[in-house]
Design a protein around this motif. Structure first.
Motif, short mmCIF file in Angstrom:
data_model
loop_
_atom_site.label_atom_id
_atom_site.label_comp_id
_atom_site.label_asym_id
_atom_site.label_seq_id
_atom_site.Cartn_x
_atom_site.Cartn_y
_atom_site.Cartn_z
N GLY A 166 -53.87 1.61 15.31
CA GLY A 166 -53.32 1.39 13.96
C GLY A 166 -54.06 0.27 13.26
N ALA A 167 -55.38 0.20 13.50
CA ALA A 167 -56.17 -0.93 12.97
C ALA A 167 -56.25 -0.89 11.44
CB ALA A 167 -57.57 -0.90 13.56
N GLY A 168 -56.31 0.30 10.87
CA GLY A 168 -56.23 0.51 9.42
C GLY A 168 -57.07 -0.46 8.61
N ALA A 170 -56.74 -3.73 8.73
CA ALA A 170 -56.85 -5.00 9.48
C ALA A 170 -56.30 -6.19 8.69
CB ALA A 170 -58.30 -5.25 9.90
N PHE A 171 -55.31 -5.94 7.85
CA PHE A 171 -54.72 -7.05 7.10
C PHE A 171 -54.05 -8.06 8.05
CE2 PHE A 171 -54.05 -3.90 3.41
CZ PHE A 171 -55.27 -4.24 2.84
N ASP A 172 -53.56 -7.55 9.18
CA ASP A 172 -52.80 -8.42 10.09
C ASP A 172 -53.59 -8.79 11.35
OD1 ASP A 172 -50.86 -7.43 8.38
OD2 ASP A 172 -50.13 -5.96 9.82
N ASP A 189 -57.57 4.54 14.39
CA ASP A 189 -56.68 4.85 13.27
C ASP A 189 -56.84 6.33 12.91
OD1 ASP A 189 -55.05 2.84 11.25
OD2 ASP A 189 -55.53 4.76 10.32
N ILE A 190 -55.83 6.85 12.25
CA ILE A 190 -55.90 8.26 11.82
C ILE A 190 -56.71 8.40 10.54
CG2 ILE A 190 -53.84 8.37 10.31
CD1 ILE A 190 -53.07 10.90 12.04
N MET A 217 -58.28 8.97 15.47
CA MET A 217 -57.41 9.63 16.45
C MET A 217 -55.99 9.71 15.89
SD MET A 217 -56.61 8.16 20.23
CE MET A 217 -58.16 8.26 21.05
N ASP A 218 -55.34 10.83 16.15
CA ASP A 218 -53.91 10.93 15.83
C ASP A 218 -53.13 10.49 17.07
OD1 ASP A 218 -51.32 11.62 15.27
OD2 ASP A 218 -51.65 13.79 15.42
N LEU A 219 -52.52 9.33 16.97
CA LEU A 219 -51.84 8.77 18.15
C LEU A 219 -50.66 9.62 18.60
CD1 LEU A 219 -51.90 5.01 17.08
CD2 LEU A 219 -53.19 6.04 18.96
N ASN A 223 -49.48 15.93 15.10
CA ASN A 223 -49.36 16.08 13.65
C ASN A 223 -49.86 17.44 13.14
OD1 ASN A 223 -48.00 13.85 12.64
ND2 ASN A 223 -49.78 12.52 12.88
N ASP A 275 -50.62 -2.24 16.75
CA ASP A 275 -50.31 -3.19 15.67
C ASP A 275 -49.62 -2.55 14.48
OD1 ASP A 275 -50.51 -5.92 14.71
OD2 ASP A 275 -51.77 -5.06 13.16
N LEU A 276 -48.31 -2.76 14.38
CA LEU A 276 -47.53 -2.30 13.23
C LEU A 276 -47.71 -0.80 12.98
CD1 LEU A 276 -45.80 -4.42 11.59
CD2 LEU A 276 -47.73 -5.52 12.71
N VAL A 277 -47.84 -0.06 14.07
CA VAL A 277 -48.01 1.39 13.92
C VAL A 277 -46.82 2.15 14.53
CG1 VAL A 277 -49.45 1.72 15.99
CG2 VAL A 277 -49.70 3.28 14.08
C1 LIG Z 1 -48.76 -0.42 8.67
S1 LIG Z 1 -50.39 0.05 8.95
C2 LIG Z 1 -50.86 -1.10 10.23
C3 LIG Z 1 -51.38 -2.34 9.73
C4 LIG Z 1 -52.73 -2.74 10.29
N1 LIG Z 1 -52.63 -3.00 11.72
C5 LIG Z 1 -53.23 -3.94 9.54
O1 LIG Z 1 -53.53 -4.96 10.18
O2 LIG Z 1 -53.36 -3.85 8.32
C6 LIG Z 1 -50.24 1.49 9.94
C7 LIG Z 1 -51.59 2.10 10.27
O3 LIG Z 1 -51.36 3.12 11.22
C8 LIG Z 1 -52.13 4.25 10.90
N2 LIG Z 1 -51.44 5.43 11.45
C9 LIG Z 1 -50.30 6.00 11.03
N3 LIG Z 1 -50.01 7.07 11.80
C10 LIG Z 1 -50.99 7.17 12.72
C11 LIG Z 1 -51.28 8.07 13.76
N4 LIG Z 1 -50.48 9.12 14.02
N5 LIG Z 1 -52.39 7.88 14.50
C12 LIG Z 1 -53.23 6.83 14.25
N6 LIG Z 1 -53.01 5.95 13.26
C13 LIG Z 1 -51.91 6.11 12.49
C14 LIG Z 1 -52.19 4.23 9.38
O4 LIG Z 1 -53.30 4.96 8.90
C15 LIG Z 1 -52.26 2.73 9.08
O5 LIG Z 1 -53.58 2.30 9.01
#
Ligand SMILES: C[S@@+](CC[C@H](N)C(=O)[O-])C[C@H]1O[C@@H](n2cnc3c(N)ncnc32)[C@H](O)[C@@H]1O
Length: 415
Positions: A166-168, A170-172, A189-190, A217-219, A223, A275-277
């Motif tokens: 869930g690196a997305g 990387a704000f956090d 990340d997806i 990757m879809d965790l 989906n 992380d926050l995922v």
């Molecule tokens: C709330 S954000 C996490 C914040 C991120 N860690 C940051 O530091 O900004 C959630 C992240 O999880 C990813 N995500 C959501 N569902 C997912 C999945 N099934 N597989 C992988 N990544 C996923 C989203 O694309 C998003 O980037």
């Protein structure tokens, strides 16, 4: 024929839940207002052993029972406790509720059509927009989150591989620090395009960049299948009740015969960060299904809404638990950071922003520890508040999140 997962994780959780239920069977007779009756506890025992499938009406009782046992365990050391994470882990061990119509299997690839339908790009853009509008609250949260992860890094004996889920954007995340600390850093990340853009923006040093591998990757691993299953359900010409019943069956059929395998068979992470995922893995599917339903039948309300909620909640809890399960068996140290409770705010008549008392439990529990199964133990825990956005005029609510971080590792097996 129903098969079963036979991992040690499930066995430890099942044992914990069985012992807690046995203790409860005696105690419930003495309690004035028990969270569930003796008969309900006996029914749950049957389901948890895989001798029957969980009925929708049992879910709330299961959540109440496990929450009570978690609280009892915090107060009294010698009571055999369990938590919701144990119950869901035990349930995931067997496929008593699996359906031949929807044979789920974990597939981490996601096709472009399902990606678009589940609106992952829009979700990433939405996150960036809320952050731009609430910089102070986000900076305070990011600093706590990054410090928590960096402290976990300091406890890593080896520094070959770190993986962040869930690196997305990387704000956090302390991305450059992680890239410096480990030989290799895998970011998962997806949303591939967003992840690539993040790496380019955040890590400027080519030497550090070379250590980073983005992995799309879809965790959840389900989906694509879920989007196709929804299409199949909605392709039938049934009325609202028939479609709702099919959707309930679809949600409740979710079961992965094998737990998700996040890393390659020859890979082991020294540090694995989720992380926050955790709270995010199971809501885009529900939003998509609701959109399809409301396009055909109009706004969901009243009794129809109440019957809709339970199967989607069960699916959400089960997918989240499989995410937690997926963190095991592939890393020495696991960091799990998640929002747990969303507390809503409103501006009162004097212009002061106050909490309304309305809470949304992102994980169905009050504390992150309630989702951690028995086979894992924690040696680092912190909790903080994240002011996500402020309440606005015209009754627009604000959001304050309770966030928690846990550092976990697998408990040494005894005997
Ligand atoms: C709330 S954000 C996490 C914040 C991120 N860690 C940051 O530091 O900004 C959630 C992240 O999880 C990813 N995500 C959501 N569902 C997912 C999945 N099934 N597989 C992988 N990544 C996923 C989203 O694309 C998003 O980037």
């Amino acid at each position: 024929m129903v098969s079963a997962r036979t991992d040690a994780l499930a066995a430890a959780s099942l044992e914990a839940v069985e012992r807690a239920l046995a203790w409860y069977a005696d105690e419930v007779l003495l309690a004035e207002k028990p969270p569930i009756t003796a008969a309900e506890a006996a029914d749950l025992r049957v389901v948890l052993r895989g001798e029957g499938s969980l009925r929708p009406a049992q879910l709330e009782g299961l959540v109440r029972f496990t929450h009570t046992m978690f609280l009892v365990g915090q107060r009294t050391a010698d009571v055999p406790t369990c938590n919701l994470g144990d119950a869901l882990t035990a349930l995931a061990a067997h496929g008593a509720h699996a359906s031949a119509r929807w044979p789920w299997r974990w597939d981490p690839t996601l096709d472009a059509e399902a990606f678009a339908k589940l609106r992952f790009s829009e979700a990433s853009a939405g996150i960036a927009k809320i952050r731009r509008q609430n910089r102070d609250g986000w900076a305070a949260h990011a600093s706590r989150n990054r410090a928590f992860i960096e402290q976990a890094v300091s406890g890593c004996a080896r520094r070959d591989l770190a993986v962040v889920l869930g690196a997305g954007q990387a704000f956090d995340l302390p991305l450059p620090e992680l890239a410096k600390a480990f030989e290799r850093l895998v970011l998962v990340d997806i949303d591939g395009p967003t992840l690539e853009a993040t790496i380019s923006a955040v890590v400027k040093d080519p030497g550090l960049r070379a250590r980073i591998e983005p992995r799309v990757m879809d965790l959840t691993g389900i989906n694509g299948q879920l989007v196709r299953a929804l299409e199949e359900v909605f392709s039938h010409g049934g009325d609202a009740a028939a479609i709702a019943s099919d959707l309930s069956e679809l949600c409740r059929s979710y079961w992965l015969p094998e737990p998700p395998a996040l890393l390659g068979s020859n890979e082991r992470a020294d540090l694995l960060v989720s992380d926050l995922v955790l709270s995010q893995v199971a809501w885009p599917q529900r939003v998509h299904a609701l959109r399809l339903y409301e396009q055909r039948f109009g706004k969901l309300a009243g009794e129809a809404e109440r019957t809709w909620v339970l199967p989607w909640w069960e699916l959400e809890l089960r997918i989240q638990q499989d995410h937690i399960t997926s963190l095991t068996g592939c890393a020495d140290r696991i960091v799990l950071c998640s929002d747990v409770i969303n507390r809503l705010t409103l501006v009162d008549s004097a212009g002061v922003e106050r909490e309304t008392g309305r809470k949304v439990f992102a994980l169905g529990v009050s504390q992150l520890a309630e989702r951690i199964p028995r086979a894992l133990e924690s040696d680092q825990h912190e909790a903080w508040e994240w002011v996500r956005y402020h309440a606005g005029s015209g009754n627009a609510p604000g959001s304050r999140m309770d966030v928690e971080g846990l550092v976990l590792r697998e408990r040494p097996r005894t005997g």
